[in-house]
Design a protein around this motif. Structure first.
Motif, PDB file in Angstrom:
ATOM      1  N   TYR A  20       2.235  60.024 -96.757  1.00 32.81           N
ATOM      2  CA  TYR A  20       2.582  58.842 -97.563  1.00 32.81           C
ATOM      3  C   TYR A  20       4.045  58.444 -97.546  1.00 32.81           C
ATOM      4  O   TYR A  20       4.442  57.472 -98.148  1.00 32.81           O
ATOM      5  N   TRP A  21       4.882  59.234 -96.873  1.00 33.63           N
ATOM      6  CA  TRP A  21       6.257  58.810 -96.817  1.00 33.63           C
ATOM      7  C   TRP A  21       6.731  58.780 -95.374  1.00 33.63           C
ATOM      8  O   TRP A  21       6.773  57.725 -94.746  1.00 33.63           O
ATOM      9  N   GLU A  22       6.978  59.934 -94.820  1.00 27.55           N
ATOM     10  CA  GLU A  22       7.653  59.950 -93.532  1.00 27.55           C
ATOM     11  C   GLU A  22       7.547  61.378 -92.961  1.00 27.55           C
ATOM     12  O   GLU A  22       8.054  62.322 -93.568  1.00 27.55           O
ATOM     13  N   PRO A  23       6.880  61.530 -91.810  1.00 29.08           N
ATOM     14  CA  PRO A  23       6.693  62.863 -91.234  1.00 29.08           C
ATOM     15  C   PRO A  23       8.005  63.631 -91.032  1.00 29.08           C
ATOM     16  O   PRO A  23       8.058  64.842 -91.209  1.00 29.08           O
ATOM     17  N   ARG A  24       9.069  62.888 -90.709  1.00 25.59           N
ATOM     18  CA  ARG A  24      10.334  63.577 -90.446  1.00 25.59           C
ATOM     19  C   ARG A  24      10.971  64.119 -91.721  1.00 25.59           C
ATOM     20  O   ARG A  24      11.914  64.897 -91.667  1.00 25.59           O
ATOM     21  N   ALA A  25      10.458  63.702 -92.890  1.00 21.57           N
ATOM     22  CA  ALA A  25      11.074  64.124 -94.157  1.00 21.57           C
ATOM     23  C   ALA A  25      10.470  65.416 -94.699  1.00 21.57           C
ATOM     24  O   ALA A  25      10.843  65.879 -95.773  1.00 21.57           O
ATOM     25  N   ARG A  26       9.519  66.019 -93.951  1.00 25.63           N
ATOM     26  CA  ARG A  26       8.818  67.140 -94.570  1.00 25.63           C
ATOM     27  C   ARG A  26       9.716  68.360 -94.813  1.00 25.63           C
ATOM     28  O   ARG A  26       9.599  69.018 -95.837  1.00 25.63           O
ATOM     29  N   SER A  27      10.654  68.623 -93.894  1.00 23.91           N
ATOM     30  CA  SER A  27      11.576  69.736 -94.132  1.00 23.91           C
ATOM     31  C   SER A  27      12.501  69.433 -95.294  1.00 23.91           C
ATOM     32  O   SER A  27      12.900  70.323 -96.046  1.00 23.91           O
ATOM     33  N   LEU A  28      12.820  68.157 -95.430  1.00 23.37           N
ATOM     34  CA  LEU A  28      13.672  67.728 -96.544  1.00 23.37           C
ATOM     35  C   LEU A  28      13.016  68.063 -97.884  1.00 23.37           C
ATOM     36  O   LEU A  28      13.644  68.590 -98.801  1.00 23.37           O
ATOM     37  N   ILE A  29      11.711  67.736 -97.975  1.00 22.88           N
ATOM     38  CA  ILE A  29      10.977  67.997 -99.207  1.00 22.88           C
ATOM     39  C   ILE A  29      10.921  69.496 -99.499  1.00 22.88           C
ATOM     40  O   ILE A  29      11.147  69.934-100.632  1.00 22.88           O
ATOM     41  N   VAL A  30      10.651  70.286 -98.461  1.00 27.98           N
ATOM     42  CA  VAL A  30      10.584  71.736 -98.634  1.00 27.98           C
ATOM     43  C   VAL A  30      11.931  72.260 -99.125  1.00 27.98           C
ATOM     44  O   VAL A  30      12.012  73.062-100.056  1.00 27.98           O
ATOM     45  N   TYR A  31      12.997  71.758 -98.510  1.00 33.67           N
ATOM     46  CA  TYR A  31      14.331  72.197 -98.896  1.00 33.67           C
ATOM     47  C   TYR A  31      14.643  71.805-100.341  1.00 33.67           C
ATOM     48  O   TYR A  31      15.248  72.564-101.086  1.00 33.67           O
ATOM     49  N   LEU A  32      14.171  70.624-100.712  1.00 33.81           N
ATOM     50  CA  LEU A  32      14.375  70.128-102.069  1.00 33.81           C
ATOM     51  C   LEU A  32      13.699  71.042-103.098  1.00 33.81           C
ATOM     52  O   LEU A  32      14.292  71.407-104.118  1.00 33.81           O
ATOM     53  N   ILE A  33      12.451  71.422-102.809  1.00 32.97           N
ATOM     54  CA  ILE A  33      11.732  72.347-103.697  1.00 32.97           C
ATOM     55  C   ILE A  33      12.521  73.652-103.824  1.00 32.97           C
ATOM     56  O   ILE A  33      12.708  74.196-104.915  1.00 32.97           O
ATOM     57  N   PHE A  34      12.978  74.132-102.676  1.00 32.69           N
ATOM     58  CA  PHE A  34      13.730  75.383-102.600  1.00 32.69           C
ATOM     59  C   PHE A  34      14.948  75.339-103.533  1.00 32.69           C
ATOM     60  O   PHE A  34      15.162  76.219-104.366  1.00 32.69           O
ATOM     61  N   VAL A  35      15.726  74.267-103.397  1.00 35.76           N
ATOM     62  CA  VAL A  35      16.965  74.138-104.173  1.00 35.76           C
ATOM     63  C   VAL A  35      16.656  73.994-105.669  1.00 35.76           C
ATOM     64  O   VAL A  35      17.265  74.659-106.512  1.00 35.76           O
ATOM     65  N   VAL A  36      15.674  73.158-105.983  1.00 38.44           N
ATOM     66  CA  VAL A  36      15.348  72.910-107.391  1.00 38.44           C
ATOM     67  C   VAL A  36      14.865  74.186-108.073  1.00 38.44           C
ATOM     68  O   VAL A  36      15.273  74.501-109.191  1.00 38.44           O
ATOM     69  N   ILE A  37      14.041  74.955-107.370  1.00 37.09           N
ATOM     70  CA  ILE A  37      13.503  76.166-108.002  1.00 37.09           C
ATOM     71  C   ILE A  37      14.604  77.215-108.177  1.00 37.09           C
ATOM     72  O   ILE A  37      14.661  77.912-109.189  1.00 37.09           O
ATOM     73  N   LEU A  38      15.519  77.305-107.215  1.00 35.84           N
ATOM     74  CA  LEU A  38      16.626  78.255-107.355  1.00 35.84           C
ATOM     75  C   LEU A  38      17.535  77.863-108.511  1.00 35.84           C
ATOM     76  O   LEU A  38      18.132  78.694-109.188  1.00 35.84           O
ATOM     77  N   TRP A  39      17.598  76.557-108.730  1.00 37.10           N
ATOM     78  CA  TRP A  39      18.462  76.026-109.778  1.00 37.10           C
ATOM     79  C   TRP A  39      17.826  76.259-111.154  1.00 37.10           C
ATOM     80  O   TRP A  39      18.461  76.776-112.071  1.00 37.10           O
ATOM     81  N   LEU A  40      16.526  75.920-111.278  1.00 40.15           N
ATOM     82  CA  LEU A  40      15.874  75.964-112.581  1.00 40.15           C
ATOM     83  C   LEU A  40      15.322  77.342-112.941  1.00 40.15           C
ATOM     84  O   LEU A  40      15.315  77.733-114.096  1.00 40.15           O
ATOM     85  N   ARG A  41      14.821  78.058-111.934  1.00 37.73           N
ATOM     86  CA  ARG A  41      14.140  79.316-112.227  1.00 37.73           C
ATOM     87  C   ARG A  41      14.318  80.299-111.068  1.00 37.73           C
ATOM     88  O   ARG A  41      13.408  80.532-110.268  1.00 37.73           O
ATOM     89  N   PRO A  42      15.506  80.926-111.012  1.00 37.08           N
ATOM     90  CA  PRO A  42      15.878  81.727-109.839  1.00 37.08           C
ATOM     91  C   PRO A  42      14.921  82.871-109.524  1.00 37.08           C
ATOM     92  O   PRO A  42      14.869  83.313-108.390  1.00 37.08           O
ATOM     93  N   ARG A  43      14.182  83.358-110.536  1.00 36.28           N
ATOM     94  CA  ARG A  43      13.293  84.448-110.140  1.00 36.28           C
ATOM     95  C   ARG A  43      11.863  83.996-109.866  1.00 36.28           C
ATOM     96  O   ARG A  43      10.944  84.796-109.752  1.00 36.28           O
ATOM     97  N   GLY A  44      11.693  82.689-109.713  1.00 40.98           N
ATOM     98  CA  GLY A  44      10.393  82.186-109.292  1.00 40.98           C
ATOM     99  C   GLY A  44       9.437  81.976-110.444  1.00 40.98           C
ATOM    100  O   GLY A  44       9.720  82.318-111.588  1.00 40.98           O
ATOM    101  N   LEU A  45       8.265  81.399-110.118  1.00 40.72           N
ATOM    102  CA  LEU A  45       7.299  81.073-111.167  1.00 40.72           C
ATOM    103  C   LEU A  45       6.495  82.291-111.603  1.00 40.72           C
ATOM    104  O   LEU A  45       6.075  82.404-112.741  1.00 40.72           O
ATOM    105  N   PHE A  46       6.275  83.222-110.662  1.00 42.14           N
ATOM    106  CA  PHE A  46       5.375  84.336-110.957  1.00 42.14           C
ATOM    107  C   PHE A  46       6.054  85.696-110.847  1.00 42.14           C
ATOM    108  O   PHE A  46       5.421  86.717-110.957  1.00 42.14           O
ATOM    109  N   GLY A  47       7.369  85.699-110.591  1.00 44.25           N
ATOM    110  CA  GLY A  47       8.038  86.940-110.218  1.00 44.25           C
ATOM    111  C   GLY A  47       8.337  87.871-111.356  1.00 44.25           C
ATOM    112  O   GLY A  47       8.371  87.479-112.522  1.00 44.25           O
ATOM    113  N   ARG A  48       8.572  89.131-110.995  1.00 43.96           N
ATOM    114  CA  ARG A  48       9.037  90.100-111.971  1.00 43.96           C
ATOM    115  C   ARG A  48      10.552  89.932-112.097  1.00 43.96           C
ATOM    116  O   ARG A  48      11.164  89.138-111.401  1.00 43.96           O
ATOM    117  N   LYS A  49      11.140  90.703-112.994  1.00 48.83           N
ATOM    118  CA  LYS A  49      12.573  90.543-113.250  1.00 48.83           C
ATOM    119  C   LYS A  49      13.425  90.825-112.018  1.00 48.83           C
ATOM    120  O   LYS A  49      13.156  91.697-111.235  1.00 48.83           O
TER     121      LYS A  49
END
Lengths: 235, 287
Positions: free
Chosen positions: B258-287
């Protein structure tokens, strides 16, 4: 029969020397305590014997073989079990899994009912079996650490400050069990700040100061020595 | 419209299961050796080429090539551990990064030399083809790849949870010194964990080759994907890893559709950065 003979042991952290030539003897079935002030090298002594720290020089004779400089897994498999200060449990594993790890090198022990024996000694561990080790209280952690050290049915059990940071009532309980283990003939090398409990348990004791043995004798003699009382024990 | 979106979500979810398998290998290496392996994605790339090679020259279908490539990658993992990785374990973090980035560059250059820069794909696999399911189309190769990936992930989880060796790997991951006091040979255990993490990429590589092509620069993408999934899931949760793989797979598929095939790594990288920023130990991780 001599279980462990340490001769001229010199050791330390990197280039900082701690032990300046220690001689020590533990006979089979004997409980030996090493006491002394903070920073005298008590923990370093045990860590060097179990192979976590490489000695500069000296001998660690165990069953007639020199263990000095061997890797710690090798020394553990030879029958020297070290219970580190603070327990060093596997926090993301359950109580039961920690005990199973204790028998890693001796899996046959699990079939011989040793685990049940340990549960009789510390019943709380059976109730907490499925809990993660990280969720235990300080006293329970220490009980688990000692039990984990026992599951391999070691020839010698080395305890590093088993009373450190534990509520007085639980210290009593732990020492009560150690007396029971002594009665069964377990060989123990114990390092403690809590000298009252340690010297009461020990057959013999050494006093360590600045990396050297300055006094040795029966547990009672060391406890009664006026110099020791004044200098180290703060009595 | 709804049908198209759901189709993308389903395709992405299936793909995400394979991603989770790749990330599991990385998680094993990171969790046990505590080393940041930048070359992990290039192991996947190498596995895909080895699959191509085995399939072309040995006339073996891609689904069966893991029988050859798993032992190969396991052996390569042992070799790389003892020759390179072990020496870096006591070094500073930058040294470890430099070494694994070097390994990544080496593997890519090696692939370019041997297989040249053009993409390679397999013409045929017995699991190719598709079938309709209501208004949707199910790609057989993706369905089977996802199923095999889930089976492999669960099998590894059971191995770590219940086996003697698996328990010692977890113990070494928790406290290496304490594990050695139990009689565990840490060097050997590390070598095994590294080799096992590498061998998992062999299975993933074989499955990926049943429906997509490979080129020498692909490693970076898989490396990024697996780091993103690992960051999202956190260490120590296998189901978390699968769910995270699916989330990333779906995000990627929707971006492509729905957007642009070339942007898929961008989206993955975005998720990566946002999760490290908001919740560095992940959604399901131990301490």
């Amino acid at each position: 029969m001599t279980a462990l003979r340490v001769q001229g042991l010199r050791s330390g952290y990197g280039k900082v020397p701690i032990l300046a030539g220690v001689d020590l003897l533990v006979a089979g079935g004997e409980v030996v305590a090493v006491v002394g002030p903070n920073g005298s090298g008590k923990s370093t002594l045990l860590k060097t014997i179990c192979g976590l720290i490489r000695p500069y020089s000296g001998q660690i004779l165990f069953d007639g073989r020199d263990m000095a400089g061997r890797p710690s897994y090798h020394i553990a498999r030879a029958g020297i079990s070290y219970v580190p200060e603070g327990g060093r449990l596997f926090p993301n594993m359950t109580v039961r899994e920690n005990l199973l790890m204790g028998a890693f090198a001796t899996p046959a022990n699990l079939k011989s009912g040793l685990l049940e024996e340990i549960y009789t000694l510390f019943p709380i561990l059976q109730r907490r079996g499925r809990q993660y080790a990280a969720t235990l209280s300080g006293g329970e952690k220490q009980m688990l650490a000692i039990s984990r050290g026992l599951v391999s049915s070691p020839k010698i059990l080395m305890l590093d400050e088993p009373s450190l940071g534990i509520a007085p009532k639980l210290v009593e309980e732990i020492y009560d069990r150690l007396h029971a283990l002594k009665a069964k003939g377990l060989t123990v090398l114990l390092v403690e700040q809590n000298t009252n409990f340690a010297l009461e348990l020990a057959d013999r004791a050494y006093v360590l100061e600045n990396g050297r043995i300055v006094l040795e004798g029966s547990g009672q003699d060391v406890a009664a020595n006026p110099e020791i009382k004044r200098h180290f024990l703060g009595l | 419209m709804i049908v198209n979106i759901l189709q993308s979500v389903a395709d992405g979810a299936l793909m995400g299961c394979v991603y989770a398998l790749i990330a599991l290998g990385l998680s094993l290496i990171f969790g046990v050796l505590n080393i940041v392996n930048f070359a992990h994605g290039d192991f996947v790339m190498l596995s895909m080429y080895l699959t191509f090679w085995a399939s072309t020259y040995l006339s073996l279908d891609a689904v069966f090539t893991p029988l050859i490539t798993i032992p190969l990658l396991f052996g390569l993992g042992v070799l790389i551990y003892y020759s390179i990785i072990q020496k870096t374990l006591r070094e500073r973090f930058v040294v470890q990064v430099a070494v694994t980035v070097g390994l990544m560059t080496f593997l890519r250059a090696f692939a370019q030399l041997v297989w040249e820069a053009r993409p390679r794909a397999l013409k045929f696999s017995i699991i190719q083809g598709n079938f309709p399911l209501g208004p949707f189309t199910v790609l057989l190769s993706r369905l089977i790849s996802a199923s095999l990936s889930i089976v492999a992930v669960v099998a590894v989880a059971m191995f770590l949870k219940y086996s003697w060796l698996g328990r010692s790997i977890r113990a070494a991951s928790d406290d290496a010194d304490a594990a050695s006091l139990m009689g565990v040979n840490i060097r050997w255990t590390y070598a095994f964990a590294f080799a096992m993490g590498s061998a998992l990429t062999a299975l993933a590589g074989g499955l990926l080759m049943t429906f997509q092509q490979v080129d020498p620069t692909m490693g970076l993408r898989f490396g990024l994907l697996s780091w993103c999934i690992l960051a999202l899931s956190g260490l120590g949760s296998i189901s978390g890893l699968l769910i995270s793989g699916v989330i990333v797979g779906v995000a990627e598929a929707l971006t492509v559709a729905y957007w642009e095939p070339r942007a898929r790594s961008l989206i993955v990288y975005l998720i990566f950065v946002v999760i490290l920023w908001l919740r560095p130990r992940g959604l399901f991780g131990r301490k």
